[in-house]
Design an enzyme around this catalytic site. Structure first.
Site, PDB file in Angstrom:
ATOM      1  CB  THR A  27      39.194  32.573  46.216  1.00 40.63           C
ATOM      2  OG1 THR A  27      40.422  32.655  45.484  1.00 40.63           O
ATOM      3  CG2 THR A  27      38.562  31.219  45.977  1.00 40.63           C
ATOM      4  CB  CYS A  28      40.794  37.316  47.875  1.00 39.72           C
ATOM      5  SG  CYS A  28      41.442  36.183  49.081  1.00 39.72           S
ATOM      6  CG  ASN A  29      45.055  34.649  46.561  1.00 35.33           C
ATOM      7  OD1 ASN A  29      45.323  35.835  46.495  1.00 35.33           O
ATOM      8  ND2 ASN A  29      45.384  33.894  47.577  1.00 35.33           N
ATOM      9  NE  ARG A  30      42.982  29.686  42.950  1.00 31.68           N
ATOM     10  CZ  ARG A  30      44.114  29.367  42.333  1.00 31.68           C
ATOM     11  NH1 ARG A  30      44.111  29.127  41.050  1.00 31.68           N
ATOM     12  NH2 ARG A  30      45.237  29.259  42.994  1.00 31.68           N
TER      13      ARG A  30
ATOM     14  N   PRO B 186      44.644  25.183  53.579  1.00 30.69           N
ATOM     15  CG  PRO B 186      43.909  24.922  55.779  1.00 30.69           C
ATOM     16  CD  PRO B 186      44.958  25.596  54.944  1.00 30.69           C
ATOM     17  CD  GLN B 187      42.395  29.214  54.995  1.00 30.50           C
ATOM     18  OE1 GLN B 187      43.321  28.656  54.422  1.00 30.50           O
ATOM     19  NE2 GLN B 187      42.571  29.959  56.057  1.00 30.50           N
TER      20      GLN B 187
ATOM     21  N   GLY C 147      53.378  40.896  77.917  1.00 32.36           N
ATOM     22  CA  GLY C 147      52.971  41.831  76.873  1.00 32.36           C
ATOM     23  C   GLY C 147      51.877  41.207  76.043  1.00 32.36           C
ATOM     24  CB  ALA C 148      48.705  42.132  75.248  1.00 32.82           C
TER      25      ALA C 148
END
Lengths: 426, 266
Positions: free
Chosen positions: A49-52, A116-117, A190-191
């Protein structure tokens, strides 16, 4: 047999190293294939994953060669500087590897604790390994188990409870004020991106009506359309205030768009029903003095961040309870592995004893001076069997009891050595 | 016999109180279920102590301080348990159990002997008065607990000091609604309680009210306070902290009156 986890994650390696190791699509397939073909590797799985980036391996005993093979391969393939791999990677053996996987899958090892991903990412990694047939008995069972553990952690602890994004914190606060949001009205002025996200969360929690105001009515209309809201011009905001329970501000106005006096007037008109104002704009849209008005709750971006930090702290407190679940599950899993060794060990112990008994029996009978009757033969036969059974009774029942307690590995090894049963197959 | 039950109830309530307070600040789910079980056990002994005393004395045991304290705290717990069946609100337990325990502790310092009934108290109106008035007071007590919870949660949300209580306490809306609902049942009961009390007084002393009796004057004051609160809420649209404070103060007045003034009770 050994179980290993080798990898790098967001805590041990900087992104500059992690991005080099990024394994996706084809390179992931190749790595899996290469690992499976490596001498001494029985089962393999890659979680990226991008972290491991983590490799989960089941190897033959003495995994040293496998480990150094992986180091050389990774250093060469990803062009890591000398020592980089040694500096940044970690290795967990056996029960530590099992515990690590359980923690990772449950989100305990994630940057945002409880996110949770990761469970989905682990599932995907497992699917890939199954697809390439690189997993076998042990990893199959281990990965099925880790999803079960993740589910337990999520339901039995509050690790994943509490909002940890600014927009979700806003919704959580709204619920602490209004309880049910179904008969409430919100106004989005505002957006800004975060305000829009919060409005979406409000919509998904069943808020009755959302008004959208923007400097240009076009913008307001476009945004309103995306969540069945109604567009109004920015200058009619004060007039609609009395009906509004939740006000979300994120306009780029350089000065306050609402002053305390206007809010006070609106409160009188709505008979002091509570109002929640979320001001995510910088510079702020709402005069901070508004928070002193009775039944008005004004939160700016820093306030929301403060709540978010408190929520994260709450999640971290749950880590201890989650760890207890992990340890319990590791014990269960180890017991299962040990059980794998136990049954074959008992079987071969019995077989060996039977072989000796039968051979000695034949030898003794052939040496007898006078041939024995069938009846006497049976008696001698029974006696030899009884001796074997009595001698084996205690070791076998001790092994079985040890299995129930989950501390067989030492014993199984001892029995195999003492009775020369050969190396373990499992 | 009744006194043994009383002490058992006291014992169980002490444990429940500690448990609920611990739950309020840091402990997780399973604890409050255990607390509830302990509280229910205490409540059964509490009930037994009242029934035993009724059986022994032959009249509704509300004729002295000891008995009144026991009866009132019993109703408080009963109302809490009733609320608990409809709304899972263990946090409320952390407010109600200390209150009930406090009342029982005060009772434990009182004379516990069963005395022959004073002629004045031997009336059919007395039990009716006591049931209505005490049940009304108990509901107002629970309402005040909700109001106190409201004030705490309100302060947290206003000051933005997020702590364990923020997570534990329900939303302002729910607290406000439940405290109002309790008053809307408790207040009519209190009214009937005051009326029946007045009739009893007429039958025993010949007048509907005795202005020299501080308790009766205070009852009227309490009645007007709650009438004002309801009026403010329904007609003038009072909300939030103001109404919650009135609610808490109203019940404090009830408690003080109940504990202090009572010329006929020993």
């Amino acid at each position: 047999m050994e179980i290993l986890c080798i990898g790098v994650n967001h805590e041990t390696a900087p992104v500059a190293v992690r991005e080099r190791l990024a394994l996706t699509g084809k390179s992931l397939q190749e790595t899996l294939g290469w690992l499976k073909g490596l001498e001494g590797v029985r089962e393999a799985l890659v979680l990226a994953t991008c972290n491991r980036v983590e490799l989960y391996l089941v190897t033959e005993n003495e995994s040293g060669q496998v480990v150094s093979g992986i180091r050389d391969h990774f250093a060469e393939r990803f062009g890591l500087a000398e020592n980089d791999w040694d500096r940044f990677h970690y290795q967990h053996d056996y029960h530590e590897a099992i515990a690590h996987l359980f923690r990772v899958t449950s989100g305990m090892d994630s940057m945002v604790v409880g996110e949770p991903q990761i469970t989905g990412q682990v599932k995907e990694a497992y699917r890939q390994a199954v697809h390439q047939k690189t997993v076998g008995t042990i990893l199959n069972r281990l990965f099925h188990r880790c999803f079960h553990v993740s589910k337990r952690v999520r339901t039995e602890t509050e690790l994943a409870a509490r909002a940890v994004s600014v927009s979700y914190v806003a919704v959580e606060l709204a619920k602490k004020i209004f309880g049910d949001l179904r008969n409430r009205q919100a106004l989005l002025a505002g957006a800004g991106e975060m305000a829009e996200l919060a409005a979406r969360h409000l919509a998904s929690h069943g808020i009755a009506r959302i008004l959208v105001a923007s400097r240009t009515l076009e913008n307001a209309k476009r945004l309103a359309a995306s969540f069945q809201g109604e567009a109004i011009p920015l200058d009619s905001v004060p007039a609609s205030l009395p009906q509004i329970d939740i006000l979300l501000c994120s306009t780029a106005a350089p000065d306050y768009i609402l002053r305390a006096e206007q809010i006070r007037e609106a409160m009188r008109m709505r008979r002091h029903k509570p109002v929640f104002i979320i001001d995510i704009a910088v510079p702020r849209n709402i005069d901070p003095a508004v928070n002193t008005i009775e039944n008005v709750y004004l939160y700016d971006i820093d306030d929301l961040q403060g709540v978010l930090q408190a929520n994260l702290e709450e999640r971290r407190k749950e880590l201890k309870r989650a760890e207890a679940i992990v340890q319990e599950e590791v014990r269960t899993f180890l017991a299962w592995i040990n059980g794998l060794d136990l049954v074959p060990t008992i079987v071969s112990l019995r077989e060996r004893a039977e072989r000796i008994r039968a051979a000695e029996m034949e030898k003794a009978l052939s040496l007898l001076q006078t041939p024995v009757s069938a009846k006497d033969r049976k008696t001698i036969e029974a006696m030899s069997q009884a001796i074997v059974n009595k001698i084996l009774h205690d070791p076998v029942s001790t092994l079985k009891q040890a299995d129930e307690k989950g501390d067989t590995p030492g014993l199984v090894e001892a029995v195999r050595k003492l009775f020369s049963l050969g190396p373990q197959k499992g | 016999m009744d006194v043994h039950f009383f002490y058992l109830a006291l014992f169980f309530y002490s444990i429940a109180t500690v448990g609920y307070l611990a739950y309020l600040v840091w402990v997780k789910k399973p604890l409050w279920k255990a607390c509830r079980a302990v509280l229910v056990a205490g409540f059964l002994f509490h009930t037994a102590s009242i029934v035993a005393r009724y059986a022994e004395a032959g009249y509704t045991p509300v004729t002295n301080r000891f008995e009144s304290l026991i009866f009132f705290s019993w109703l408080l717990v009963a109302v809490y348990l009733a609320v608990q069946t409809r709304y899972t609100l263990p946090v409320l337990g952390a407010f109600v159990t200390p209150l009930a325990l406090g009342l029982l502790l005060m009772a434990s310092f009182r004379a516990k002997a069963i005395l022959p009934l004073d002629g004045q108290l031997d009336s059919r109106w007395l039990p009716a008065h006591v049931w209505f008035a005490f049940l009304g007071d108990a509901l107002l007590g629970i309402s005040a607990c909700f109001a106190a919870m409201y004030l705490l949660q309100e302060k947290i949300l206003k000051k933005k000091k997020i702590g364990p209580l923020y997570y534990r306490l329900p939303s302002l809306e729910i607290l406000d609604r439940l405290s109002y609902r309790c008053i809307s049942i408790g207040f009519p009961l209190l009214t009937v309680g005051i009326l029946t009390g007045s009739i009893w007084l007429k039958s025993s002393q010949g007048a509907y009210i005795n202005w020299q009796d501080g308790r009766q004057t205070a009852s009227l004051l309490i009645w007007f306070l709650y009438a004002g609160l309801l009026h403010g809420r329904l007609i003038a649209g009072w909300r939030g902290r103001r109404i919650a404070w009135m609610n808490v103060i109203g019940f404090l007045v009830i408690l003080v009156t109940f504990l202090q003034l009572s010329h006929f009770q020993k």
